[in-house]
Design a protein around this motif. Structure first.
Motif, PDB file in Angstrom:
ATOM      1  N   GLY A 278      -5.716  35.186 117.710  1.00  0.00           N
ATOM      2  CA  GLY A 278      -4.431  35.479 118.653  1.00  0.00           C
ATOM      3  C   GLY A 278      -3.391  35.197 117.550  1.00  0.00           C
ATOM      4  O   GLY A 278      -3.274  34.390 116.288  1.00  0.00           O
TER       5      GLY A 278
ATOM      6  N   ALA B  46      -3.061  31.174 129.039  1.00  0.00           N
ATOM      7  CA  ALA B  46      -4.060  31.682 127.852  1.00  0.00           C
ATOM      8  C   ALA B  46      -4.746  30.770 127.189  1.00  0.00           C
ATOM      9  O   ALA B  46      -5.868  30.519 126.873  1.00  0.00           O
TER      10      ALA B  46
ATOM     11  N   VAL C  18       0.380  34.820 121.963  1.00  0.00           N
ATOM     12  CA  VAL C  18      -0.136  33.731 122.640  1.00  0.00           C
ATOM     13  C   VAL C  18       0.886  32.693 123.117  1.00  0.00           C
ATOM     14  O   VAL C  18       0.741  32.202 124.044  1.00  0.00           O
TER      15      VAL C  18
ATOM     16  N   THR D 103      -6.379  31.316 114.819  1.00  0.00           N
ATOM     17  CA  THR D 103      -4.838  31.664 115.105  1.00  0.00           C
ATOM     18  C   THR D 103      -4.105  31.842 114.218  1.00  0.00           C
ATOM     19  O   THR D 103      -4.148  31.042 113.114  1.00  0.00           O
TER      20      THR D 103
END
Length: 248
Positions: A26, A91, A30, A109
């Protein structure tokens, strides 16, 4: 909701149900659903006046600027990059549930806000570091986020007086090779890779996608990416809304 979108959600639900080796990758998109702006997007941060100069966020968040103009760096960093009151959105919560169910193996991430961990995710690889970790550049003493936020001007080490630096990857700095390698291994071994909230234009992080050899590459993003043509499923919608709909 039109039929094609409903069909895509149904397909994603089927993919998630059938796999227990999912990896999520992500980007800033996000966290925008937690009201943390993406300064690269149209609604993000643009130039910032520093003294008599107009500088971009990329210039201010560079290693050179941090070293040469530390006080100005921290003025920008504390006011524009820290969102202490931000909360995990649907999410983050959906991904934590997928991990708890034994289906999601890792979250990779590009974000530095720590919201995945706050939501309950355990295996989180932070490519760009975290605002919650800060270290003295002289002696290595650790300091939490509050120590940075509560400091006047440049945060200094309470032990040796050295400058405290956030454990975030600034422009001109290299990503942690250990974290990159671990992320690569997770992606190589995954059956399903969900990529969401990223333009896939920032390297070396975006280059990780090329290591995926699994069955389903799923892209969830509000705008097209250079990898849309290679994905088995592309959904142009909210990440939180999409994942929540597939887990209820």
């Amino acid at each position: 909701m039109n039929a094609s979108h409903a069909d895509k959600l149904a397909e994603l639900r089927t993919i998630l149900d059938a796999s227990d080796n999912i990896v999520f990758f992500g980007g800033a998109g996000v966290s925008t659903e937690s009201n943390i702006p993406d300064f690269r997007s149209a609604g993000g941060l643009f130039s910032e006046r520093v003294g008599k100069r107009e500088l971009s966020p990329e210039e201010i968040l560079s290693h050179t600027f941090f070293m040469q103009h530390t006080e100005e760096f921290y003025d920008f960093y504390k006011n524009k990059m820290i969102y202490k009151d931000a909360k995990p959105n649907p999410a983050h919560l959906a991904l934590a549930r997928l991990e708890q169910a034994g289906k999601l193996k890792a979250v990779i991430t590009q974000n530095i806000d720590g919201l995945h961990q706050q939501a309950g995710s355990r295996e989180v690889l932070e490519l760009h570091g975290s605002v919650h970790r800060n270290y003295c550049m002289s002696c290595g003493q650790f300091f939490p986020l509050d120590a940075v936020l509560e400091s006047a001007g440049v945060p200094k080490c309470s032990r040796c007086g050295g400058i405290v630096k956030p454990d975030v990857v600034l422009y001109e700095e290299s990503l942690d090779t250990g974290v990159l390698e671990k992320a690569r291994r997770y992606i190589e071994q995954a059956d399903v890779l969900i990529v969401a909230g990223t333009s896939l234009r920032v390297y070396p992080a975006a280059g990780l996608i090329q290591f995926f050899r699994g069955k389903h590459l799923v892209l969830i993003n509000k705008s097209p990416t250079p990898y849309d043509h290679a994905a088995s499923l592309v959904i142009h919608d909210s990440i939180g809304k999409t994942l929540k709909a597939c887990l209820t």
